[in-house]
Design a protein around this motif. Structure first.
Motif, mmCIF file in Angstrom:
data_model
loop_
_atom_site.group_PDB
_atom_site.id
_atom_site.type_symbol
_atom_site.label_atom_id
_atom_site.label_comp_id
_atom_site.label_asym_id
_atom_site.label_seq_id
_atom_site.Cartn_x
_atom_site.Cartn_y
_atom_site.Cartn_z
ATOM 1 N N LEU A 19 58.687 38.655 -3.279
ATOM 2 C CA LEU A 19 58.030 39.235 -1.846
ATOM 3 C C LEU A 19 57.780 37.979 -1.171
ATOM 4 O O LEU A 19 58.345 38.039 0.214
ATOM 5 C CB LEU A 19 56.619 39.953 -2.131
ATOM 6 C CG LEU A 19 56.180 40.432 -0.883
ATOM 7 C CD1 LEU A 19 56.985 41.467 -0.162
ATOM 8 C CD2 LEU A 19 54.792 41.227 -1.483
ATOM 9 N N PHE A 20 57.269 36.966 -1.634
ATOM 10 C CA PHE A 20 57.258 35.653 -0.556
ATOM 11 C C PHE A 20 58.565 35.394 -0.201
ATOM 12 O O PHE A 20 58.893 34.948 1.178
ATOM 13 C CB PHE A 20 56.694 34.566 -1.305
ATOM 14 C CG PHE A 20 55.250 34.575 -1.356
ATOM 15 C CD1 PHE A 20 54.384 34.280 -0.427
ATOM 16 C CD2 PHE A 20 54.425 34.911 -2.560
ATOM 17 C CE1 PHE A 20 52.945 34.478 -0.464
ATOM 18 C CE2 PHE A 20 53.128 35.179 -2.739
ATOM 19 C CZ PHE A 20 52.157 34.516 -1.645
ATOM 20 N N ASP A 21 59.853 35.130 -0.879
ATOM 21 C CA ASP A 21 61.065 34.816 -0.638
ATOM 22 C C ASP A 21 61.597 35.813 0.198
ATOM 23 O O ASP A 21 62.354 35.145 1.260
ATOM 24 C CB ASP A 21 61.717 34.780 -1.913
ATOM 25 C CG ASP A 21 61.295 33.625 -2.865
ATOM 26 O OD1 ASP A 21 60.638 32.648 -2.350
ATOM 27 O OD2 ASP A 21 61.703 33.578 -4.252
ATOM 28 N N THR A 22 61.672 37.014 0.197
ATOM 29 C CA THR A 22 62.027 38.094 0.934
ATOM 30 C C THR A 22 61.466 37.928 2.375
ATOM 31 O O THR A 22 62.279 37.998 3.321
ATOM 32 C CB THR A 22 62.053 39.435 0.379
ATOM 33 O OG1 THR A 22 62.725 39.247 -1.064
ATOM 34 C CG2 THR A 22 62.788 40.229 1.226
ATOM 35 N N ALA A 23 60.149 37.872 2.379
ATOM 36 C CA ALA A 23 59.463 37.709 3.598
ATOM 37 C C ALA A 23 60.051 36.665 4.369
ATOM 38 O O ALA A 23 60.143 36.651 5.544
ATOM 39 C CB ALA A 23 57.941 37.790 3.492
ATOM 40 N N ALA A 24 59.842 35.378 3.751
ATOM 41 C CA ALA A 24 60.431 34.059 4.323
ATOM 42 C C ALA A 24 61.935 34.323 5.008
ATOM 43 O O ALA A 24 62.148 33.863 6.192
ATOM 44 C CB ALA A 24 60.457 33.080 3.379
ATOM 45 N N ALA A 25 62.849 34.725 4.094
ATOM 46 C CA ALA A 25 64.068 35.068 4.729
ATOM 47 C C ALA A 25 64.207 35.891 5.710
ATOM 48 O O ALA A 25 65.065 35.763 6.626
ATOM 49 C CB ALA A 25 64.874 35.582 3.444
ATOM 50 N N ALA A 26 63.124 36.950 6.049
ATOM 51 C CA ALA A 26 63.144 37.640 7.185
ATOM 52 C C ALA A 26 62.310 37.003 8.400
ATOM 53 O O ALA A 26 62.372 37.825 9.506
ATOM 54 C CB ALA A 26 62.317 38.875 6.844
ATOM 55 N N GLY A 27 62.036 35.763 7.962
ATOM 56 C CA GLY A 27 61.409 34.889 9.354
ATOM 57 C C GLY A 27 59.795 35.435 9.445
ATOM 58 O O GLY A 27 59.327 35.193 10.450
ATOM 59 N N LEU A 28 59.117 36.009 8.202
ATOM 60 C CA LEU A 28 57.682 36.463 8.274
ATOM 61 C C LEU A 28 56.975 35.394 7.409
ATOM 62 O O LEU A 28 57.530 35.101 6.308
ATOM 63 C CB LEU A 28 57.542 37.765 7.847
ATOM 64 C CG LEU A 28 58.417 38.682 8.604
ATOM 65 C CD1 LEU A 28 58.216 40.167 7.779
ATOM 66 C CD2 LEU A 28 57.868 38.754 9.866
ATOM 67 N N ARG A 29 55.747 35.283 7.699
ATOM 68 C CA ARG A 29 55.081 34.303 6.911
ATOM 69 C C ARG A 29 54.138 35.104 6.282
ATOM 70 O O ARG A 29 53.310 36.010 6.580
ATOM 71 C CB ARG A 29 54.359 33.253 7.841
ATOM 72 C CG ARG A 29 54.946 32.277 8.230
ATOM 73 C CD ARG A 29 54.206 31.562 9.394
ATOM 74 N NE ARG A 29 54.730 30.340 9.590
ATOM 75 C CZ ARG A 29 54.231 29.323 10.350
ATOM 76 N NH1 ARG A 29 53.032 29.533 11.022
ATOM 77 N NH2 ARG A 29 54.712 28.067 10.545
ATOM 78 N N MET A 30 53.721 34.716 4.902
ATOM 79 C CA MET A 30 52.758 35.358 4.245
ATOM 80 C C MET A 30 51.483 34.282 3.563
ATOM 81 O O MET A 30 51.934 33.071 3.753
ATOM 82 C CB MET A 30 53.168 36.072 2.874
ATOM 83 C CG MET A 30 53.940 37.012 3.296
ATOM 84 S SD MET A 30 54.793 37.661 1.851
ATOM 85 C CE MET A 30 53.639 38.002 0.588
ATOM 86 N N GLY A 31 50.328 34.925 3.489
ATOM 87 C CA GLY A 31 49.356 33.956 2.792
ATOM 88 C C GLY A 31 48.809 34.552 1.651
ATOM 89 O O GLY A 31 48.754 35.627 1.293
ATOM 90 N N TRP A 32 47.808 33.758 1.067
ATOM 91 C CA TRP A 32 46.924 34.068 -0.243
ATOM 92 C C TRP A 32 45.922 33.790 0.001
ATOM 93 O O TRP A 32 45.410 32.560 0.435
ATOM 94 C CB TRP A 32 47.598 33.317 -1.270
ATOM 95 C CG TRP A 32 46.981 33.624 -2.580
ATOM 96 C CD1 TRP A 32 45.883 32.801 -3.255
ATOM 97 C CD2 TRP A 32 47.349 34.739 -3.646
ATOM 98 N NE1 TRP A 32 45.644 33.527 -4.477
ATOM 99 C CE2 TRP A 32 46.541 34.498 -4.831
ATOM 100 C CE3 TRP A 32 48.540 35.704 -3.548
ATOM 101 C CZ2 TRP A 32 46.658 35.492 -5.737
ATOM 102 C CZ3 TRP A 32 48.469 36.335 -4.693
ATOM 103 C CH2 TRP A 32 47.756 36.204 -5.825
ATOM 104 N N LEU A 33 44.708 34.675 -0.325
ATOM 105 C CA LEU A 33 43.398 34.319 -0.278
ATOM 106 C C LEU A 33 42.532 34.711 -1.413
ATOM 107 O O LEU A 33 42.845 35.830 -2.132
ATOM 108 C CB LEU A 33 42.822 35.124 0.953
ATOM 109 C CG LEU A 33 41.357 35.220 1.023
ATOM 110 C CD1 LEU A 33 40.759 33.955 1.461
ATOM 111 C CD2 LEU A 33 40.916 36.185 2.251
ATOM 112 N N GLU A 34 42.034 33.968 -1.887
ATOM 113 C CA GLU A 34 41.205 34.002 -3.329
ATOM 114 C C GLU A 34 39.789 34.373 -2.784
ATOM 115 O O GLU A 34 38.956 33.693 -2.056
ATOM 116 C CB GLU A 34 41.039 32.702 -3.931
ATOM 117 C CG GLU A 34 42.307 32.475 -4.879
ATOM 118 C CD GLU A 34 42.670 33.214 -6.195
ATOM 119 O OE1 GLU A 34 41.440 33.604 -6.791
ATOM 120 O OE2 GLU A 34 43.672 33.288 -6.580
#
Length: 144
Positions: A19-34
């Motif tokens: 999911l992180f890889d596909t989002a990055a390839a689409a030019g989108l950023r993701m984050g992680w929150l604990e």
């Protein structure tokens, strides 16, 4: 500020690598929150950051090779919207591990890798491929 979509998860970040890889390839950023439970011990910090934060510094930052660690002392419980605004600017999605009143994301065990289930707070489930999930992140209400 553009709305940051949020999904609650229960497993480690490595499960979401596709999911992180596909989002990055689409030019989108993701984050992680604990968001650890109140029963968990806090994550150990580098001693200098702990001392600086405890001494009244607004922020204590360590710029290590390959990562930056920031400590910001606060009083009271964490406020989800404040955390999103302050730490995840530019992210289209933040995966949250811990208790949060947001829809959840899990791997669709029946369909296997690359298939996900988003469950809304009302119990409605949406089955999506990784590509479909990422495409929906461009919408204002991706889970409806």
């Amino acid at each position: 500020m553009k709305r940051v979509h949020q999904l609650r998860v229960e497993v480690d970040p490595e499960h979401f690598q596709p999911l992180f890889d596909t989002a990055a390839a689409a030019g989108l950023r993701m984050g992680w929150l604990e968001l650890p439970s109140t029963l968990d011990d806090p994550t150990p910090l580098p001693p200098a950051l702990e001392q600086a934060a405890g001494s009244g510094a607004l922020r204590a930052v360590s710029a290590e090779p390959g990562r930056t660690v920031t400590v910001k002392p606060r009083r009271g419980p964490a406020v989800l919207e404040d955390l999103l605004r302050e730490h995840f600017r530019g992210c289209v999605l933040v995966l949250i591990r811990g208790e949060a009143p947001v829809p959840s994301l899990r791997l669709d065990e029946n369909r296997g890798a690359g298939h996900w289930v988003v469950s809304s707070l009302d119990g409605t489930a949406l089955a999506l491929t990784t590509e479909e999930l990422v495409a929906r992140l461009r919408k204002p209400r991706p889970w409806s």
